[in-house]
Design a protein around this motif. Structure first.
Motif, PDB file in Angstrom:
ATOM      1  N   SER A 142       1.095  -1.204   0.268  1.00  0.00           N
ATOM      2  CA  SER A 142       0.264  -0.183  -0.226  1.00  0.00           C
ATOM      3  C   SER A 142       0.908   1.252   0.052  1.00  0.00           C
ATOM      4  O   SER A 142       0.442   2.286  -1.253  1.00  0.00           O
ATOM      5  CB  SER A 142      -0.573   0.056   1.450  1.00  0.00           C
ATOM      6  OG  SER A 142      -0.450  -0.458   2.513  1.00  0.00           O
ATOM      7  N   SER A 146       0.925   3.455  -3.244  1.00  0.00           N
ATOM      8  CA  SER A 146       0.145   5.084  -3.764  1.00  0.00           C
ATOM      9  C   SER A 146       1.334   6.106  -3.665  1.00  0.00           C
ATOM     10  O   SER A 146       0.475   7.299  -4.132  1.00  0.00           O
ATOM     11  CB  SER A 146      -0.262   4.918  -1.830  1.00  0.00           C
ATOM     12  OG  SER A 146       0.200   5.500  -0.951  1.00  0.00           O
ATOM     13  N   SER A 149       1.426   6.372  -6.976  1.00  0.00           N
ATOM     14  CA  SER A 149       0.386   6.596  -8.432  1.00  0.00           C
ATOM     15  C   SER A 149       0.228   8.179  -7.761  1.00  0.00           C
ATOM     16  O   SER A 149      -0.118   8.869  -9.106  1.00  0.00           O
ATOM     17  CB  SER A 149      -1.049   6.734  -7.069  1.00  0.00           C
ATOM     18  OG  SER A 149      -1.669   4.643  -7.933  1.00  0.00           O
ATOM     19  N   LYS A 150       1.011   9.058  -6.530  1.00  0.00           N
ATOM     20  CA  LYS A 150       0.351   9.882  -6.437  1.00  0.00           C
ATOM     21  C   LYS A 150       1.660  11.074  -7.131  1.00  0.00           C
ATOM     22  O   LYS A 150       1.478  11.665  -8.250  1.00  0.00           O
ATOM     23  CB  LYS A 150       0.907  10.634  -4.734  1.00  0.00           C
ATOM     24  CG  LYS A 150       0.282  10.336  -4.522  1.00  0.00           C
ATOM     25  CD  LYS A 150      -1.117  11.507  -4.317  1.00  0.00           C
ATOM     26  CE  LYS A 150      -2.251  10.977  -3.401  1.00  0.00           C
ATOM     27  NZ  LYS A 150      -3.738  11.969  -3.723  1.00  0.00           N
ATOM     28  N   HIS A 307       4.630   5.345   3.299  1.00  0.00           N
ATOM     29  CA  HIS A 307       4.002   6.472   1.330  1.00  0.00           C
ATOM     30  C   HIS A 307       5.227   7.524   2.234  1.00  0.00           C
ATOM     31  O   HIS A 307       5.628   8.108   0.298  1.00  0.00           O
ATOM     32  CB  HIS A 307       2.315   6.990   2.141  1.00  0.00           C
ATOM     33  CG  HIS A 307       2.300   7.738   1.042  1.00  0.00           C
ATOM     34  ND1 HIS A 307       1.764   7.845  -0.159  1.00  0.00           N
ATOM     35  CD2 HIS A 307       2.414   9.220   0.436  1.00  0.00           C
ATOM     36  CE1 HIS A 307       1.609   8.543  -1.264  1.00  0.00           C
ATOM     37  NE2 HIS A 307       1.903  10.038  -0.299  1.00  0.00           N
ATOM     38  N   SER A 357     -10.686   4.237  -9.400  1.00  0.00           N
ATOM     39  CA  SER A 357     -11.589   4.701  -8.418  1.00  0.00           C
ATOM     40  C   SER A 357     -12.943   4.989  -8.005  1.00  0.00           C
ATOM     41  O   SER A 357     -13.338   4.933  -8.171  1.00  0.00           O
ATOM     42  CB  SER A 357     -10.448   6.336  -7.518  1.00  0.00           C
ATOM     43  OG  SER A 357     -11.440   7.099  -6.896  1.00  0.00           O
ATOM     44  N   TYR A 678      -0.628   8.202   5.545  1.00  0.00           N
ATOM     45  CA  TYR A 678      -1.329   8.367   3.816  1.00  0.00           C
ATOM     46  C   TYR A 678      -2.226   6.593   2.869  1.00  0.00           C
ATOM     47  O   TYR A 678      -3.438   6.651   2.323  1.00  0.00           O
ATOM     48  CB  TYR A 678      -0.550   8.405   2.559  1.00  0.00           C
ATOM     49  CG  TYR A 678       0.058  10.013   3.061  1.00  0.00           C
ATOM     50  CD1 TYR A 678      -0.777  11.304   3.056  1.00  0.00           C
ATOM     51  CD2 TYR A 678       0.869   9.857   3.795  1.00  0.00           C
ATOM     52  CE1 TYR A 678      -0.252  12.099   2.786  1.00  0.00           C
ATOM     53  CE2 TYR A 678       1.389  11.796   4.255  1.00  0.00           C
ATOM     54  CZ  TYR A 678       0.475  12.642   4.027  1.00  0.00           C
ATOM     55  OH  TYR A 678       0.690  14.372   4.140  1.00  0.00           O
ATOM     56  N   CYS A 679      -1.505   5.408   3.486  1.00  0.00           N
ATOM     57  CA  CYS A 679      -1.762   4.944   2.952  1.00  0.00           C
ATOM     58  C   CYS A 679      -2.652   3.490   3.686  1.00  0.00           C
ATOM     59  O   CYS A 679      -2.481   1.525   3.006  1.00  0.00           O
ATOM     60  CB  CYS A 679      -1.040   4.200   2.012  1.00  0.00           C
ATOM     61  SG  CYS A 679       0.686   3.505   3.415  1.00  0.00           S
TER      62      CYS A 679
END
Length: 699
Positions: A142, A146, A149-150, A307, A357, A678-679
């Motif tokens: 995770s 994340s 992705s960011k 993260h 999402s 965040y995750c």
């Protein structure tokens, strides 16, 4: 002879399994014996590790679940499929009527096939209608997912190919012990060294991987994020960055420069407990190398700032422009067999198939059209895996269905998890064996093993592979996806779950993923049989897939990657007079995850029959502990008892305990359940503990 694929780590090595009759012991009762050899393939190139060579042993273990079990008068006893399906349907309907659909939780696993992972998400949201679904991959990928992705706009484990590793002139291995976790990949790194690469390992232990390092940064556990920013500070000060790449292909550099400007290198080096000169050397080697790859794994990611730690390492990648070209990139070294595919198609609380999402109206509308439901009927986002355990303890979730996971061993803060599971009105577990979690269940459903079920899995490169059944279904076992279809039908969902074979599920998955970030639409079983494996994204039948990501642009709307300049304010366990040592955890070569399968292999169990704690000799001396002594390890959350091994390859302030055992030897009795903001990754890798020799009453 059977052709199959290893069920364990993310390399997904191909296997040829040879069988023969042995009459050595009983001439009149011949026994079947098996021998595994690697089958040539693009990832492992035909290599197998000790786990792959013995994976078949658990399949034939006498402890395999043979038929459904139901709890009567406190005991699990044999039942028929008709009986357990009717019982489950009645109890689920009662729970929905009494407490609502969100009183039911679904808990999946990162070793399930893509087909089962997809169907589990659909089952939760359509057949049950609950928002509460998550999976054990939350504890695996995770943070990296994340962060990717960011930063990039998309998460795929490796942005490059494994074949790029020998082309890299510098490789950073941060918190990853490839030699024990993905050993069939080690020849890639050895070949890189032969080609002149310098390897930098960041790890509190001198692992088998660290022994090949040119530079080993033996940091204090939990300081990875700070180390990455310190390296970046040095690179900016020395102007060892790629200004043209930054200008053309990134956003946020000026804000990042401001963030690292305040870093005091001497101070941060002291906190990390790594010599300043060594950090300078590592920063220079990576920055000035013509090509380079950074790999992270659980050592960096399983922290309350995992993260941001990954994002800080990604800042190094972007600052030097080492991505999207041969010998360059970033790789999150996936832990579970289908850790990549398992997080792409709907097992996560916030995701829909194709890496869509669940909070995006357009994504909700598209998936609803595929599932033939009203978007308004699609549940909202749920919570992460450990947060589900908290809701169970609070009795907001009163029914739990577990498939392919063992949460009473894999979660942090086991005392709370156990207490919660014991409060459930109904616990259903689908597994191969009577795992520690299954032992608490009201219903246990026997599933097929890797040799018996067909399906796709996606390896750490993002390469989709087909694993076909190599033997018939034994006993009364059923495929995971069959179980879900049958339960959906007895719950009244007569359409949408009428699949006849795994390929039918995959074809719906292809459609559901079409146009999403993880687009599988162009991948078919026929293509996989012909081409061995195909990288996603693959949007059409005539598309060859994308082996190297981000050659021309990133996945954000403007085509640019994003530096992060977010300051790290995560809290972590800190040592004190009561808890003066830091405990970290990880894997060993012979075992996988919570050991449910590998501890049913005679060969693998013989290599590591019980759990252990590594401790430095000087630390052991201070606590009057000798090699092989039993030791009680305690944190503010709980304690466990374990045998110790004195090893000078570990820091004096650090203990290391593997994660593969449950019960009294479960390291997660004491791990930190604080979650990354965040995750929602728990802080597995940094727990403040105390130790003492165990008296006989603890054994």
């Amino acid at each position: 002879m059977m052709h199959t694929q290893c069920p364990f780590c993310s390399v997904q090595c191909k296997i040829t399994l040879h069988s023969s009759e042995s009459t050595t012991l009983h001439p009149t009762l011949p026994l079947m014996t098996y021998q595994a050899e690697g089958t040539p393939n693009a990832a492992s190139q035909g290599r197998l590790c000790i786990k792959g060579m013995n994976a078949h042993q658990h399949v034939f273990n006498r402890e395999r679940l043979k038929y459904p079990l139901i709890r009567r008068q406190g005991e699990l006893v044999r039942a028929s499929w008709q009986e357990v399906n009717d019982y489950i349907a009645n109890r689920l309907q009662q729970s929905i009527q009494q407490s609502g659909r969100d009183s039911i939780g679904i808990y999946g696993g990162g070793s399930l096939t893509n087909e089962t992972a997809y169907l589990l998400g659909k089952f939760a949201r359509v057949a049950i209608g609950t928002k509460y679904i998550d999976y054990n991959g939350r504890f695996c990928m995770s943070a990296a997912a994340s962060a990717g992705s960011k930063t990039f706009g998309i998460d795929r484990g490796l942005t490059c190919q494994l074949s790029d590793i020998p082309l890299a002139k510098c490789i950073i291995l941060a918190g990853t012990n490839i030699a024990e976790c993905q050993p069939t990949l080690m020849p890639y790194f050895n070949q890189a060294k032969e080609n002149g690469a310098q390897i930098i390992v960041i790890d509190p232990r001198v692992t088998a991987t660290a022994t090949i390092a040119d530079i080993h940064l033996q940091i204090r556990p939990g300081t990875d994020a700070l180390l990455a920013n310190t390296m970046l500070k040095i690179m900016l000060e020395q102007d060892w960055i790629d200004h043209e790449f930054i200008k053309k292909r990134t956003n946020g550099y000026e804000e990042l420069a401001e963030l690292v400007r305040s870093i005091d290198i001497e101070q941060t080096a002291s906190i990390c407990d790594v010599p300043v000169a060594l950090i300078y050397q590592a920063a220079q080697v990576y920055a000035q190398a013509s090509t380079g790859i950074i790999f992270t794994a659980r050592g960096v990611e399983q922290q309350t700032d995992g993260h941001l730690a990954v994002r800080y390492f990604l800042n190094l990648v972007l600052a030097t422009g080492k991505i999207g070209k041969p010998g360059c990139g970033y790789g999150a070294v996936t832990g579970q067999g289908n850790g990549q595919g398992g997080r792409e198609h709907g097992q996560k609380a916030d995701q829909l198939p194709g890496y869509r999402s669940i909070e995006n109206p357009a994504d909700r509308a598209y998936i609803s059209s595929v599932w033939n439901i009203d978007p308004e009927d699609l549940p909202d986002k749920g919570v992460s895996a450990y947060e589900m355990m908290e809701l169970i303890d609070q009795q907001q979730i009163t029914t739990l269905f577990v498939m392919g996971s063992n949460p009473i061993v894999s979660n942090p803060n086991i005392p709370l998890v156990r207490a919660g599971l014991e409060k459930l009105d109904l616990l259903i577990v689908a597994d191969l064996f009577l795992s520690e979690t299954a032992q608490l269940a009201d219903i246990v459903l026997p599933v097929t093993a890797y040799l018996e079920n067909t399906g796709t899995l996606t390896n750490l490169e993002g390469r989709v592979l087909l694993r076909e059944a190599a033997r018939p279904i034994p006993y009364e076992s059923k495929h995971d996806w069959q179980i879900l279809c049958e339960l959906a039908r007895v719950l009244g969902q007569h359409t949408g779950f009428d699949f006849a074979q795994a390929e039918d599920v995959f074809n719906e998955l292809r459609l559901a993923s079409r146009g999403g970030l993880a687009d599988y639409y162009g991948i078919t079983y026929d293509r996989l049989r012909r081409e061995e494996g195909i990288y996603w994204p693959c949007p059409s039948l005539d598309h060859s897939g994308v082996p190297t990501m981000f050659a021309d642009s990133f996945a954000h709307a403007d085509g640019r990657a994003v530096f992060t300049s977010i300051a790290n304010v995560a809290t972590k366990d800190t040592i004190s007079s009561d808890y003066p040592l830091l405990m970290t955890n990880g894997r060993v070569l012979a075992h996988y995850l919570t050991g449910v399968q590998t501890r049913r292999s005679a060969t693998l169990t013989a290599r590591e029959p019980e759990n252990f704690m590594e401790i430095h000799s000087q630390t052991a001396k201070r606590y009057h502990i000798k090699d092989n002594d039993w030791v009680e390890v305690s944190s503010v959350r709980g304690s466990f008892t374990i045998r110790c091994r004195i090893k000078n390859h570990i820091r004096e302030d650090t203990l290391f305990v593997p994660m593969h055992w449950g019960g009294a030897q479960n390291v997660n009795q004491a791990t930190d359940p604080t979650l990354d903001a965040y995750c929602k990754m728990p802080g597995f890798k940094v727990s403040a503990v105390c130790i003492r020799p165990a008296s006989l009453r603890y054994l």
